[in-house]
Design an enzyme around this catalytic site. Structure first.
Site, PDB file in Angstrom:
ATOM      1  N   ALA A 171       0.861  -1.189   0.000  1.00  9.76           N
ATOM      2  CA  ALA A 171       0.000   0.000   0.000  1.00  9.76           C
ATOM      3  C   ALA A 171       0.894   1.235   0.000  1.00  9.76           C
ATOM      4  O   ALA A 171       2.119   1.127   0.184  1.00  9.76           O
ATOM      5  CB  ALA A 171      -0.897   0.013   1.234  1.00  9.76           C
ATOM      6  N   LYS A 172       0.335   2.376  -0.226  1.00  8.28           N
ATOM      7  CA  LYS A 172       1.065   3.646  -0.119  1.00  8.28           C
ATOM      8  C   LYS A 172       0.032   4.755  -0.015  1.00  8.28           C
ATOM      9  O   LYS A 172      -1.091   4.597  -0.498  1.00  8.28           O
ATOM     10  CB  LYS A 172       1.932   3.871  -1.377  1.00  8.28           C
ATOM     11  CG  LYS A 172       3.101   4.795  -1.161  1.00  8.28           C
ATOM     12  CD  LYS A 172       4.261   4.064  -0.535  1.00  8.28           C
ATOM     13  CE  LYS A 172       5.482   4.905  -0.376  1.00  8.28           C
ATOM     14  NZ  LYS A 172       6.633   4.119   0.059  1.00  8.28           N
TER      15      LYS A 172
END
Ligand code: NAD
Length: 419
Positions: free
Chosen positions: A101-102
């Site tokens: 994720a980011k």
């Protein structure tokens, strides 16, 4: 080439080697969820301001999603997307039980007060607290965020869900942070170099190194190399570069840079034009600053035989192809700089176990994980006659595809990868 196109290029190259079908490629490349929220806060001057926050959750087939949270005026959804997928491949390469994720907030942290940053962070968590958590998605510091930001997140998240330090990593030690986290990425880069050189029959003490960037990653790598007897001959930062063919005294440079804020002007070395560092005569080049610095324009000037990608995405696909043809050996970012996320994983484990590890345990476990990943990448590179990057992507893609299939998506396309 945009950041996402670069990641997708390397992904496709590996998926082609694996004989993957287009439909499976599409499933693995696309993000599971992209969230965009409006964050409305009162500034110190009583004006109301609104910021845009993002969280891209790429893949959760191997466990909770994991990735940084950046505060930057130009947080670009395309870049966030690409970095989220890179996290999926990075966590899979080193075989830790996470997806990728980011996220980020489009703001300029340099122009906001401590209290304004705190209000923005808390308001962001109000918007996304139900899609993050120790078993869902675990953010960490990135550009423009730090241990203090993570402490505010723990506090705000805990108001909704009870005391939950495992919701983020990269916390201050007092709130459940891990020993060794600050040095972890540089330590992991050093273990990656050690593994490669042992394989090449070379000792660190007989090699010369040039390092681009003297921030968190670059400065720790330099310290570990110097402590092992390696000769760091050139170092650059944003302000310029320095060179000393006898080897730069790293502890002295650390003390100098702490005061001056730059390596420029260090008295025991000669000045060097900043970008000339990349083409310095040395055995090992370690880009540890920015993405996209090794390009088709400068690839032919690179003298180092070994390129160790400590930064994210330092090599463009054109330069990568050139290095392959010219017989250079490149260790890719998705493996080399995974030490940070590995120690983040240890932090999460310690929070869940409510048991603190000592630094020596953190480093022993980190070394084991980096060495195992190196052996697996090398084995694929040998059996598939491919470069380390393609091998690392193959390893990562196979693991993610296999987990996806085992969880129930048993189409022929996934079974092909599993067998
Ligand atoms: P940092 O901000 O602490 O340091 C960056 C360094 O690069 C600074 O010394 C800066 O002066 C220098 N720099 C900037 N522009 C430059 C230029 N044009 N030429 C030479 N030097 C330049 O950042 P960091 O945390 O050390 O991260 C460096 C790289 O490693 C980034 O690509 C980051 O995404 C990647 N990375 C970092 C971590 C981590 O745990 N910090 C983990 C994985 C990957």
């Amino acid at each position: 080439m945009k950041a996402s196109e670069q990641t997708n290029y390397y992904f496709r190259k590996a998926s082609k080697e694996l004989g993957m079908q287009a439909q499976l490629e599409r499933v693995l490349m696309s993000a599971k969820r992209e969230v965009k929220v409006e964050i409305v806060v009162e500034l110190d001057n009583k004006e109301v301001a609104s910021f845009t926050g993002f969280r891209v959750q790429h893949d959760s087939s191997r466990g909770p999603m994991k990735g940084g949270l950046r505060y930057h005026p130009e947080v670009d959804p395309d870049e966030v997307n690409s970095l989220a997928s890179l996290m999926t491949w990075k966590t899979a390469v080193v075989n830790i039980p996470y997806g990728g994720a980011k996220g980020g907030i489009s703001c300029d942290p340099g122009k906001l007060s401590h209290q304004e940053l705190q209000r923005i962070t808390r308001a962001f968590i109000d918007e996304i607290h139900d899609i993050i958590g120790p078993q869902l998605d675990v953010p960490a510091p990135d550009m423009g965020t730090n241990a203090q930001t993570m402490a505010w997140i723990v506090d705000q998240f805990s108001k909704y869900h009870g005391w939950t330090p495992a919701v983020v990593t990269g916390k201050p030690l007092e709130l459940g942070g891990s020993e060794g986290r600050e040095a972890a990425t540089g330590q992991g880069v050093y273990y990656a170099i050690e593994a490669l050189m042992a394989d090449e029959g070379k000792s660190i003490t007989e090699l010369s190194f040039a390092i681009q960037g003297f921030g968190n990653v670059g400065s720790f790598v330099a310290q570990f190399i110097a402590a092992a007897g390696g000769k760091v001959v050139a170092i650059s930062d944003y302000g310029g570069a320095i060179i000393n063919r006898e080897g730069i005294d790293i502890p002295a440079l650390m003390a100098f840079a702490k005061v001056s804020g730059t390596v420029v002007g260090f008295p025991h070395a000669e000045p060097l034009q900043r970008d000339m560092l990349l083409s310095t005569d040395c055995d090992v080049l370690i880009p540890a600053a920015l993405g996209g610095v090794l390009t088709k324009d400068n690839a032919k000037d690179i003298q180092a035989r070994y390129i160790i990608e400590a930064a994210n995405g330092p090599t463009t696909p054109e330069a990568d192809e050139y290095f392959l043809k010219s017989g250079k050996i490149l260790l890719p970012d998705i493996f080399v700089n995974a030490g940070g996320v590995v120690v983040s994983y240890f932090e999460w484990v310690q929070n869940i176990q409510q048991f603190r590890w000592r630094l020596d345990r953190v480093n022993t476990e980190l070394k084991g994980i980096m060495m195992d990943a190196y052996r697996e990448i090398r084995s694929i590179a040998k059996s598939s006659h491919c470069d380390f990057r393609t091998a690392a992507f193959q390893l990562a893609i196979s693991r993610v595809a296999s987990a996806t299939a085992l969880r129930g998506l048993e189409t022929d396309a996934f079974c092909l990868i599993r067998s």
